[in-house]
Design an enzyme around this catalytic site. Structure first.
Site, PDB file in Angstrom:
ATOM      1  N   ASP A 242       1.087  -1.122   0.323  1.00 51.42           N
ATOM      2  CA  ASP A 242       0.373   0.003   0.012  1.00 51.42           C
ATOM      3  C   ASP A 242       0.608   1.060  -0.050  1.00 51.42           C
ATOM      4  O   ASP A 242       0.175   2.166  -0.961  1.00 51.42           O
ATOM      5  CB  ASP A 242      -0.845   0.036   1.707  1.00 51.42           C
ATOM      6  CG  ASP A 242      -1.871  -1.316   1.110  1.00 51.42           C
ATOM      7  OD1 ASP A 242      -2.613  -1.417   0.129  1.00 51.42           O
ATOM      8  OD2 ASP A 242      -2.335  -1.634   2.554  1.00 51.42           O
ATOM      9  N   SER A 272       8.423   1.345   5.184  1.00 50.66           N
ATOM     10  CA  SER A 272       7.094   1.402   5.790  1.00 50.66           C
ATOM     11  C   SER A 272       7.223  -0.101   6.886  1.00 50.66           C
ATOM     12  O   SER A 272       6.267  -0.252   7.659  1.00 50.66           O
ATOM     13  CB  SER A 272       5.958   1.199   5.422  1.00 50.66           C
ATOM     14  OG  SER A 272       6.423   0.329   4.538  1.00 50.66           O
TER      15      SER A 272
HETATM   16  O1  RIB Z   1      -2.392  -4.988   2.873  1.00 54.42           O
HETATM   17  C1  RIB Z   1      -1.939  -4.610   4.275  1.00 54.42           C
HETATM   18  C2  RIB Z   1      -4.007  -4.776   4.361  1.00 54.42           C
HETATM   19  O2  RIB Z   1      -4.727  -5.668   4.159  1.00 54.42           O
HETATM   20  C3  RIB Z   1      -3.710  -5.100   5.629  1.00 54.42           C
HETATM   21  O3  RIB Z   1      -3.762  -3.245   6.815  1.00 54.42           O
HETATM   22  C4  RIB Z   1      -5.866  -5.290   5.475  1.00 54.42           C
HETATM   23  O4  RIB Z   1      -6.214  -4.675   6.204  1.00 54.42           O
HETATM   24  C5  RIB Z   1      -5.622  -6.271   4.549  1.00 54.42           C
HETATM   25  O5  RIB Z   1      -6.831  -5.628   3.800  1.00 54.42           O
END
Ligand code: RIB
Length: 293
Positions: A242, A272
């Site tokens: 993310d 991160s």
């Molecule tokens: O990409 C990580 C996320 O994937 C976590 O925070 C969890 O919520 C899942 O959806």
């Protein structure tokens, strides 16, 4: 300051740390249990805000105490929440995470995230129309991802589609997205019957396959390239993808070249993983710039 809309999930992560992952039918004793904000959409929104963008989150939470905590967390991180609504009678999304053997396994229960429908997204059109780039993932209904890809294409706004968790995509959705960022597993689901090389060559400067510690692989129209990641001793890799997507979106929206945007995203992702929790280690802009210089 660039403007980013993130359309996606907002969840609470329920994280168990354990010395061992239980096999089917087995019970093991864990070490700790923590509840921290997560959800791929929310993680990307928080990461992009910390990296210096103006971020609108477009999503849904439950009308439970997790929903309130998720909203408070957005506000604490400077994410704009005009388009994050609590859904009456609905539980917030949750992710059930086991951290063991240096990696995570996750079960997501979508809860209120299933209410992020095309009709819901239409309410946020004023923010979407102002965006320099839109980010979306796949913890919300499939028809919303298809709808948003068509919408962004018709508005001329680049869409960064992070196809996680993996599911096949409609050809039109692939065509409409400006950037697609699967990991290796997701790429194999998306481009079945095609080798990695063929897929990359077919979608130059659109398809970016993240390969964890190896970095990111893409085709620049002439040749395949790998932008390497930065080696670190990871504490918790949850949310690294993310952070990568947010960093890539922020850098692209500022007009950085693809290679420079990938380096920025890789550096942010490498920072991160140094702290616990999906959002715990997400860096601020100055930390990334300090490391890059
Ligand atoms: O990409 C990580 C996320 O994937 C976590 O925070 C969890 O919520 C899942 O959806």
């Amino acid at each position: 300051m660039s403007k980013i809309c993130v359309i996606g999930s907002s969840s609470m992560d329920l994280v168990v740390t354990s010395p061992k992952r239980p096999a089917a039918g087995e019970t093991v004793l864990g070490e700790s249990f923590k509840t921290v904000p997560g959800g791929k959409g929310a993680n990307q929104a928080v990461a992009a805000a910390r990296l210096g963008a103006e971020v609108h989150m477009i999503g849904c939470v439950g009308d439970d105490h997790y929903g309130k905590a998720i909203l408070d967390n957005f506000q604490a991180n400077g994410v704009l929440t005009d388009y994050v609504e609590p859904v009456t009678g609905q539980e917030s999304g949750t992710a059930h995470i086991v951290l063991a053997d240096g990696d995570n396994s996750i079960i997501v229960v979508k809860g209120a995230n299933d209410h992020v429908t095309p009709e819901y997204v239409q309410k946020a059109l004023p923010a979407i129309k102002q965006a320099d780039i839109v980010l979306i993932q796949q913890e919300i209904p499939e028809e919303t991802v298809d709808y948003v890809s068509g919408l962004c294409s018709s508005l001329g706004i680049p869409l960064l589609l992070n196809p996680a968790p993996a599911r096949p995509l409609r050809p039109e959705t692939v065509e409409h997205a400006a950037y697609i960022t699967p990991n290796e597993h997701e790429a194999s689901v998306l481009f079945q019957g095609m080798s990695r090389e063929e897929a990359l060559k077919r979608y130059p400067e659109k398809l970016f396959i993240t390969e964890g510690k190896n970095g990111v692989r893409y085709h620049n129209g002439l040749e395949e390239r790998v932008v390497p990641s930065f080696p670190v001793n990871a504490i918790d890799t949850t949310g690294a993808g993310d952070t990568f997507n947010a960093g890539f979106a922020v850098a692209l929206s500022e007009g950085q070249s693809i290679e420079s945007a990938l380096r920025f995203a890789n550096r942010a992702a490498s920072l991160s993983v140094l702290k616990f929790g999906a959002q715990g280690g997400m860096p601020k802009r100055d930390e990334v710039e300090r490391e890059l210089s």
